[in-house]
Enzyme design. Structure first.
Site, PDB file in Angstrom:
ATOM      1  N   ASP A   1      -2.247  -1.298  10.652  1.00  0.00           N
ATOM      2  CA  ASP A   1      -2.404  -1.213   9.195  1.00  0.00           C
ATOM      3  C   ASP A   1      -3.198  -2.377   8.607  1.00  0.00           C
ATOM      4  O   ASP A   1      -3.550  -2.347   7.430  1.00  0.00           O
ATOM      5  CB  ASP A   1      -1.023  -1.201   8.510  1.00  0.00           C
ATOM      6  CG  ASP A   1      -0.448   0.203   8.394  1.00  0.00           C
ATOM      7  OD1 ASP A   1      -1.175   1.174   8.702  1.00  0.00           O
ATOM      8  OD2 ASP A   1       0.721   0.321   7.997  1.00  0.00           O
TER       9      ASP A   1
ATOM     10  N   LYS B   1       0.856  -1.208   0.000  1.00  0.00           N
ATOM     11  CA  LYS B   1       0.000   0.000   0.000  1.00  0.00           C
ATOM     12  C   LYS B   1       0.881   1.243   0.000  1.00  0.00           C
ATOM     13  O   LYS B   1       2.040   1.200   0.436  1.00  0.00           O
ATOM     14  CB  LYS B   1      -0.940   0.021   1.203  1.00  0.00           C
ATOM     15  CG  LYS B   1      -0.266   0.027   2.598  1.00  0.00           C
ATOM     16  CD  LYS B   1       0.171   1.373   3.126  1.00  0.00           C
ATOM     17  CE  LYS B   1       0.845   1.267   4.490  1.00  0.00           C
ATOM     18  NZ  LYS B   1       1.660   2.429   4.867  1.00  0.00           N
TER      19      LYS B   1
HETATM   20  O1  C5P Z   1      -0.006  -1.104  15.209  1.00  0.00           O
HETATM   21  P1  C5P Z   1       1.414  -1.304  14.872  1.00  0.00           P
HETATM   22  O2  C5P Z   1       2.037  -2.439  15.642  1.00  0.00           O
HETATM   23  O3  C5P Z   1       1.692  -1.433  13.406  1.00  0.00           O
HETATM   24  O4  C5P Z   1       2.157   0.012  15.318  1.00  0.00           O
HETATM   25  C1  C5P Z   1       3.544   0.092  15.491  1.00  0.00           C
HETATM   26  C2  C5P Z   1       3.841   1.268  16.379  1.00  0.00           C
HETATM   27  O5  C5P Z   1       3.543   2.490  15.690  1.00  0.00           O
HETATM   28  C3  C5P Z   1       2.999   1.317  17.627  1.00  0.00           C
HETATM   29  O6  C5P Z   1       3.624   0.603  18.661  1.00  0.00           O
HETATM   30  C4  C5P Z   1       2.941   2.800  17.927  1.00  0.00           C
HETATM   31  O7  C5P Z   1       4.104   3.221  18.578  1.00  0.00           O
HETATM   32  C5  C5P Z   1       2.941   3.428  16.552  1.00  0.00           C
HETATM   33  N1  C5P Z   1       1.581   3.748  16.065  1.00  0.00           N
HETATM   34  C6  C5P Z   1       0.884   4.804  16.616  1.00  0.00           C
HETATM   35  N2  C5P Z   1      -0.379   5.104  16.181  1.00  0.00           N
HETATM   36  C7  C5P Z   1      -0.931   4.400  15.167  1.00  0.00           C
HETATM   37  C8  C5P Z   1      -0.240   3.335  14.574  1.00  0.00           C
HETATM   38  C9  C5P Z   1       1.022   3.027  15.055  1.00  0.00           C
HETATM   39  O8  C5P Z   1       1.376   5.466  17.525  1.00  0.00           O
HETATM   40  N3  C5P Z   1      -2.149   4.723  14.729  1.00  0.00           N
END
Ligand code: C5P
Length: 302
Positions: free
Chosen positions: A153, A24
Site C-alpha cells: 500500500d 486512505k
Molecule cells: O504488502 P503487505 O505487507 O501490506 O501485504 C500484507 C499481506 O497481504 C501479504 O503478506 C499478502 O498475504 C497479502 N497481499 C496480497 N496481495 C497484495 C497485497 C497484499 O496477497 N497485492
C-alpha cells in the site's frame, strides 16, 4: 500529507520536521489473480481522506529511535516507520556516506489493522520527511520504489490524493480528484490482518495464476454509483455485525457505503457536511463504534 519545515533565523533547514500522514479508502478494489509469489494482482481506486497520524522527526547524532503515542503498536524494529527509516538510512548512506540518526515521534489517530492504510502512510511520511531532514533530494518516484519493498500500500501515498493502483500495489496512475465532500468512517474496534483476508479469499475464489491480458478500469461514474470491494465478502462473513453498520450508514443517507481495503472499517460518502456530522452523532449515540468525519482530500498533501 503536509510537511512543515521549521527554519532557523539563518534560513537553513532546522533539525526538526512535523509531517501529517493521511488515511486512505479504497473506492474500488478488484482482486485480479493470485501470483506465483503469494501476492495478488489487484485493481483499486484509492483516495486519501483527512484523518491523520502525526509524525515529528528530530535529527540526532546516530541511531533510530521511535516513540508511539496513542496506540499499543510496537515501537521497535518491527514497526513499519522504524523499518522505513532504517532502510532509507542504509540505502542513501551507501551513496552519501554515513547519515545522522533520527528520533521519531508517532501520534496515532488512524486505527490500526483497519483497512485505512495507516501504517503504510506513516512509513511513506517517514521517507518523505527524512528525505528533507537529511537533505537527500531523492525524487518521489525513487522514494516510492524503495517504499514498495516495505508494503503493497505504500507507493500510493507518494502519488495521492487520488489514483488507480494495480499490480501488487506498485503501479500507480494518479488522476484528478473527481468528487468533493466528506467521508464518514466507522470502525468496530477490532483489527483484521490483511494476510488472513487474502488467504480466505484465495480459498473462496477460483483465482487463476495467469493474469488476464486486459483489465479495464470501470468508469469513475460507475465507481461512484456501484462501489465494489472483493475483500468485503470475507471480512463481512467473519464479522456479520458489520452488515448492520453498513445498513445504518445507508439509512442515514450515506452514499457508496463500502468496506475499505481488508477492513473492517466501513465508509460512506456525503456531499453535505451537516448530513455527515449528523450521521457521526447518530452512530456514536447508538453504538460503541469509533466514528470519524474526514474531508475527501482534493490536493496533493505534500
Ligand atoms: O504488502 P503487505 O505487507 O501490506 O501485504 C500484507 C499481506 O497481504 C501479504 O503478506 C499478502 O498475504 C497479502 N497481499 C496480497 N496481495 C497484495 C497485497 C497484499 O496477497 N497485492
Amino acid at each position: 500529507m503536509t510537511v512543515r519545515i521549521r527554519t532557523d533565523p539563518t534560513g537553513l533547514p532546522a533539525d526538526n520536521i512535523s509531517i501529517k500522514a493521511p488515511a486512505k479508502v479504497n473506492l474500488y478494489l478488484k482482486i485480479v489473480n493470485k501470483r506465483g509469489d503469494g501476492y495478488h494482482n489487484l485493481l483499486s481506486l484509492m483516495q486519501m481522506v483527512g484523518l491523520y497520524d502525526l509524525l515529528t522527526l528530530e535529527k540526532r547524532p546516530s541511531g533510530i529511535g521511535l516513540e508511539v503515542i496513542g496506540s499499543t503498536v510496537p515501537n521497535d524494529g518491527s514497526n513499519l516507520v522504524h523499518r522505513a527509516a532504517t532502510l532509507l538510512q542504509k540505502e542513501a548512506g551507501l551513496v552519501r556516506g554515513e547519515l545522522p540518526g533520527v528520533q521519531i515521534t508517532l501520534l496515532k489517530k488512524i486505527p490500526v489493522a483497519a483497512g485505512l492504510g495507516g501504517g503504510s502512510s506513516d512509513a511513506a511520511a517517514t521517507l518523505i520527511g527524512l528525505n528533507r531532514l537529511w537533505s537527500l533530494d531523492w525524487s518521489f518516484e525513487r522514494l516510492a520504489d524503495l517504499a514498495a519493498e516495505l508494503g503493497s500500500d505504500l507507493p500510493f501515498f507518494f502519488y495521492g490524493p487520488t489514483a488507480w493502483v494495480s499490480g501488487r500495489g506498485e503501479k500507480i496512475e494518479p488522476i484528478h480528484p473527481f468528487f468533493k465532500g466528506w467521508i464518514v468512517l466507522a470502525n468496530p474496534g477490532i483489527g483484521v490482518a490483511t494476510a488472513w483476508v487474502y488467504e480466505q479469499l484465495s480459498k473462496k475464489m477460483e483465482l487463476t495464476k495467469e493474469a488476464p491480458n486486459i483489465t479495464i478500469n470501470p468508469s469513475l461514474e460507475e465507481v461512484l454509483r456501484q462501489p465494489y470491494n472483493d475483500l468485503e465478502k470475507v471480512t463481512l462473513e467473519a464479522f456479520p455485525d458489520l452488515i448492520q453498520i453498513k445498513r445504518e450508514l445507508q439509512a442515514l443517507g450515506g452514499e457508496g457505503v463500502l468496506m475499505s481495503g481488508s477492513g473492517p472499517t466501513l465508509f460512506a460518502r456525503f456531499s453535505k457536511h451537516e448530513a455527515a456530522r449528523k450521521t457521526v452523532v447518530s452512530l456514536k449515540k447508538k453504538s460503541s463504534l469509533q466514528v470519524w468525519l474526514a474531508p475527501v482530500l482534493t490536493r496533493p498533501p505534500f
